[in-house]
Design a protein around this motif. Structure first.
Motif, PDB file in Angstrom:
ATOM      1  N   PHE A 325       0.829  -1.209   0.000  1.00 20.97           N
ATOM      2  CA  PHE A 325       0.000   0.000   0.000  1.00 20.97           C
ATOM      3  C   PHE A 325       0.869   1.268   0.000  1.00 20.97           C
ATOM      4  N   LYS A 326       2.040   1.161   0.630  1.00 20.47           N
ATOM      5  CA  LYS A 326       2.966   2.302   0.628  1.00 20.47           C
ATOM      6  C   LYS A 326       3.433   2.587  -0.810  1.00 20.47           C
ATOM      7  N   LYS A 327       3.674   1.494  -1.563  1.00 16.05           N
ATOM      8  CA  LYS A 327       4.081   1.655  -2.967  1.00 16.05           C
ATOM      9  C   LYS A 327       2.979   2.358  -3.764  1.00 16.05           C
ATOM     10  N   VAL A 328       1.735   1.946  -3.544  1.00 13.20           N
ATOM     11  CA  VAL A 328       0.596   2.556  -4.237  1.00 13.20           C
ATOM     12  C   VAL A 328       0.531   4.045  -3.899  1.00 13.20           C
ATOM     13  N   TYR A 329       0.700   4.348  -2.615  1.00 12.93           N
ATOM     14  CA  TYR A 329       0.685   5.748  -2.132  1.00 12.93           C
ATOM     15  C   TYR A 329       1.770   6.576  -2.824  1.00 12.93           C
ATOM     16  N   LEU A 330       2.965   6.007  -2.949  1.00 12.82           N
ATOM     17  CA  LEU A 330       4.088   6.733  -3.561  1.00 12.82           C
ATOM     18  C   LEU A 330       3.874   6.927  -5.068  1.00 12.82           C
ATOM     19  N   ILE A 331       3.293   5.909  -5.716  1.00 11.94           N
ATOM     20  CA  ILE A 331       3.030   6.004  -7.165  1.00 11.94           C
ATOM     21  C   ILE A 331       1.960   7.064  -7.451  1.00 11.94           C
ATOM     22  N   LEU A 332       0.865   7.018  -6.683  1.00 14.24           N
ATOM     23  CA  LEU A 332      -0.248   7.958  -6.909  1.00 14.24           C
ATOM     24  C   LEU A 332       0.074   9.363  -6.405  1.00 14.24           C
ATOM     25  N   ASN A 333       1.004   9.416  -5.424  1.00 18.05           N
ATOM     26  CA  ASN A 333       1.452  10.697  -4.860  1.00 18.05           C
ATOM     27  C   ASN A 333       0.278  11.559  -4.365  1.00 18.05           C
ATOM     28  N   ALA A 345      -4.091  -3.353  -6.922  1.00 16.19           N
ATOM     29  CA  ALA A 345      -2.722  -3.759  -6.562  1.00 16.19           C
ATOM     30  C   ALA A 345      -2.726  -5.164  -5.965  1.00 16.19           C
ATOM     31  N   LEU A 346      -3.699  -5.430  -5.116  1.00 19.86           N
ATOM     32  CA  LEU A 346      -3.814  -6.757  -4.493  1.00 19.86           C
ATOM     33  C   LEU A 346      -4.112  -7.825  -5.544  1.00 19.86           C
ATOM     34  N   GLU A 347      -5.050  -7.507  -6.446  1.00 16.51           N
ATOM     35  CA  GLU A 347      -5.439  -8.480  -7.482  1.00 16.51           C
ATOM     36  C   GLU A 347      -4.280  -8.777  -8.433  1.00 16.51           C
ATOM     37  N   SER A 348      -3.469  -7.756  -8.710  1.00 13.60           N
ATOM     38  CA  SER A 348      -2.324  -7.959  -9.621  1.00 13.60           C
ATOM     39  C   SER A 348      -1.304  -8.931  -9.030  1.00 13.60           C
ATOM     40  N   LEU A 349      -1.363  -9.137  -7.700  1.00  6.45           N
ATOM     41  CA  LEU A 349      -0.433 -10.058  -7.021  1.00  6.45           C
ATOM     42  C   LEU A 349      -1.148 -11.334  -6.566  1.00  6.45           C
ATOM     43  N   GLY A 350      -2.227 -11.661  -7.280  1.00  5.43           N
ATOM     44  CA  GLY A 350      -2.868 -12.956  -7.062  1.00  5.43           C
ATOM     45  C   GLY A 350      -3.807 -13.033  -5.879  1.00  5.43           C
ATOM     46  N   GLN A 351      -4.183 -11.869  -5.282  1.00  6.54           N
ATOM     47  CA  GLN A 351      -5.093 -11.888  -4.137  1.00  6.54           C
ATOM     48  C   GLN A 351      -6.536 -11.756  -4.632  1.00  6.54           C
ATOM     49  N   ASP A 352      -7.355 -12.723  -4.279  1.00  4.51           N
ATOM     50  CA  ASP A 352      -8.756 -12.716  -4.714  1.00  4.51           C
ATOM     51  C   ASP A 352      -9.583 -11.956  -3.680  1.00  4.51           C
ATOM     52  N   VAL A 353      -9.654 -10.618  -3.824  1.00  2.57           N
ATOM     53  CA  VAL A 353     -10.341  -9.780  -2.821  1.00  2.57           C
ATOM     54  C   VAL A 353     -11.323  -8.833  -3.494  1.00  2.57           C
ATOM     55  N   ASP A 354     -12.404  -8.520  -2.780  1.00  2.00           N
ATOM     56  CA  ASP A 354     -13.330  -7.499  -3.276  1.00  2.00           C
ATOM     57  C   ASP A 354     -13.054  -6.192  -2.524  1.00  2.00           C
ATOM     58  N   LEU A 355     -13.862  -5.163  -2.789  1.00  2.00           N
ATOM     59  CA  LEU A 355     -13.632  -3.848  -2.161  1.00  2.00           C
ATOM     60  C   LEU A 355     -13.782  -3.901  -0.650  1.00  2.00           C
ATOM     61  N   ASP A 356     -14.784  -4.655  -0.183  1.00  2.00           N
ATOM     62  CA  ASP A 356     -15.009  -4.754   1.265  1.00  2.00           C
ATOM     63  C   ASP A 356     -13.814  -5.405   1.972  1.00  2.00           C
ATOM     64  N   GLU A 357     -13.288  -6.462   1.364  1.00  2.00           N
ATOM     65  CA  GLU A 357     -12.129  -7.145   1.963  1.00  2.00           C
ATOM     66  C   GLU A 357     -10.894  -6.241   1.959  1.00  2.00           C
ATOM     67  N   THR A 358     -10.761  -5.454   0.889  1.00  2.00           N
ATOM     68  CA  THR A 358      -9.632  -4.504   0.801  1.00  2.00           C
ATOM     69  C   THR A 358      -9.743  -3.467   1.919  1.00  2.00           C
ATOM     70  N   GLN A 359     -10.951  -2.956   2.127  1.00  2.00           N
ATOM     71  CA  GLN A 359     -11.164  -1.982   3.215  1.00  2.00           C
ATOM     72  C   GLN A 359     -10.875  -2.614   4.577  1.00  2.00           C
ATOM     73  N   CYS A 360     -11.229  -3.882   4.712  1.00  2.00           N
ATOM     74  CA  CYS A 360     -11.009  -4.598   5.977  1.00  2.00           C
ATOM     75  C   CYS A 360      -9.505  -4.713   6.283  1.00  2.00           C
ATOM     76  N   ILE A 361      -8.718  -5.049   5.230  1.00  2.00           N
ATOM     77  CA  ILE A 361      -7.253  -5.145   5.398  1.00  2.00           C
ATOM     78  C   ILE A 361      -6.705  -3.784   5.821  1.00  2.00           C
ATOM     79  N   MET A 362      -7.183  -2.743   5.142  1.00  2.00           N
ATOM     80  CA  MET A 362      -6.722  -1.383   5.446  1.00  2.00           C
ATOM     81  C   MET A 362      -7.105  -0.982   6.874  1.00  2.00           C
ATOM     82  N   ALA A 363      -8.315  -1.337   7.280  1.00  2.00           N
ATOM     83  CA  ALA A 363      -8.780  -1.012   8.639  1.00  2.00           C
ATOM     84  C   ALA A 363      -7.889  -1.665   9.690  1.00  2.00           C
TER      85      ALA A 363
END
Length: 397
Positions: A325-333, A345-363
């Motif tokens: 997520f830090k990489k994403v932050y630095l790229i998007l600036n 970003a998660l899906e590109s690395l083989g993680q099968d996640v939806d938006l809710d699961e992504t928010q959960c990881i971030m939380a």
């Protein structure tokens, strides 16, 4: 090649007992000493000859010892355990009766260590024949506890004659049993007893290293990583440099603990002690490469499970998420990161996640303080702090 005659052996024991030479007796009553390999010491009924040379209480100890050797020679470890257990019960009474002396402690160390090893063999021998695995080891622990109580009850303060200086060696043997049968809760009162001991700093360094290794592992299982780091680091730094096997063993637990606290182990150290399995994992976590992380967890699964660290190592994934997520932050600036960008970003690395699961990881990352910010559910964005949004993991301990 044959060892000395049984009569000569018994005479040495008699002389050593009268001379209160605990170290010599410990040597000659050890199941790992040379004499234990020779048939003339493996006697089914040694009472007759022993009684000619030895008197109470030593005669009983040696009778049980020789019977134990006989049982081992017949590969009957259940029987051998029975005799070694009887030997310790007899010895405990003797230890208790010796009110103002502790010369017997080396004997206690030896026979207690042998009991644990014999109990392990006996467990293997009856594997599958019982519904109670660990039962023999648990009974062995009761024998060791009887010795421990005798030592702990000695209230003399002089280090040279108190039995309390024997406590740590017994605690280490008990730790080895409790970890093997997975009863770590039983370690707690033993830790309290040692931590409150006036002899805490006087115990031999080797015993302190073993003690801290096990207390560090327990702290790790209790998710107290700062304490685990402290104990395991002491054990690693003070373990003798020639004990490569033990240093490697300590490192297997110390490395994931250090990583969880944000410290990166050096490749040189990992190579030196043959735990290079961790280096690719270090790379995966640092790069936030979740696909590589998952592949490595699968590849080294049996190693991590065998060492009992699979769940601890798996917790490193949350740090890999943070670094991605830090990489994403630095790229998007930007301080307002769309949740969709994190999900991609998660899906590109083989993680099968939806938006809710992504928010959960971030939380979770925000809750644990690994990222400073909050989730704006209305705008589906993660708003990170403008000051130090990704604090160093080492600052969180």
């Amino acid at each position: 090649m044959s060892f000395m005659t049984l009569a000569h052996y018994l005479q040495i024991l008699d002389r050593s007992w009268r001379g209160q030479d605990g170290n010599k007796i410990a040597q000659f009553i050890s199941l790992r000493h040379d004499h234990s390999k020779y048939p003339n010491y493996q006697i089914e009924q040694p009472e007759g000859i022993v009684d000619r040379f030895l008197t109470s209480p030593l005669d009983e100890l040696i009778i049980f010892h020789l019977k134990c050797l006989y049982s081992i020679s017949k590969k009957n470890f259940l029987e051998a355990y029975k005799y070694q257990s009887a030997l310790i019960q007899s010895f405990t009474k003797t230890l208790q009766s010796q009110k103002e002396e502790n010369w017997c402690l080396p004997i206690m160390y030896t026979i207690c260590s042998d009991l644990r090893l014999i109990a392990q063999q006996a467990e293997k021998q009856r594997l599958g024949a019982t519904e109670n695995p660990g039962e023999i080891l648990e009974k062995a622990a009761e024998c060791l506890m009887a010795c421990f109580r005798v030592c702990a009850a000695d209230n003399r303060s002089a280090e040279e004659d108190t039995k309390r200086i024997g406590m740590l060696a017994l605690v280490n043997q008990l730790f080895k049993v409790y970890f093997r049968i997975n009863k770590l809760h039983l370690c707690k009162p033993l830790i309290r007893a040692i931590e409150s001991s006036p002899f805490k700093e006087s115990f031999p360094l080797g015993q302190q290293v073993t003690y801290r290794y096990f207390v560090g592992r327990k702290a790790m299982y209790d998710s107290n990583y700062k304490a685990a780091d402290e104990y395991l680091t002491y054990a690693f730094e003070n373990c003798h440099k020639s004990s490569r096997k033990n240093k490697r063993l300590i490192l297997i637990y110390l490395v994931p603990v250090k990583m969880l606290l944000g410290y990166i182990p050096s490749k040189k150290v990992l190579e030196k002690y043959d735990v290079i399995q961790f280096w690719d994992l270090v790379q995966a976590v640092c790069q936030g490469n979740l696909k590589l992380f998952d592949d490595l967890m699968e590849k080294h699964e049996s190693f991590f499970i065998k060492c009992g660290i699979y769940l601890i190592v798996d917790k490193l994934k949350i740090i890999a998420y943070r670094n991605l997520f830090k990489k994403v932050y630095l790229i998007l600036n930007t301080h307002q990161i769309p949740v969709e960008a994190l999900q991609s970003a998660l899906e590109s690395l083989g993680q099968d996640v939806d938006l809710d699961e992504t928010q959960c990881i971030m939380a979770n990352l925000i809750y644990e303080g690994k990222i400073k910010g909050y989730i704006s559910h209305q705008h589906r964005k993660v708003v990170v702090s403008k000051q130090n949004p990704f604090p160093a993991l080492t600052s969180l301990t």
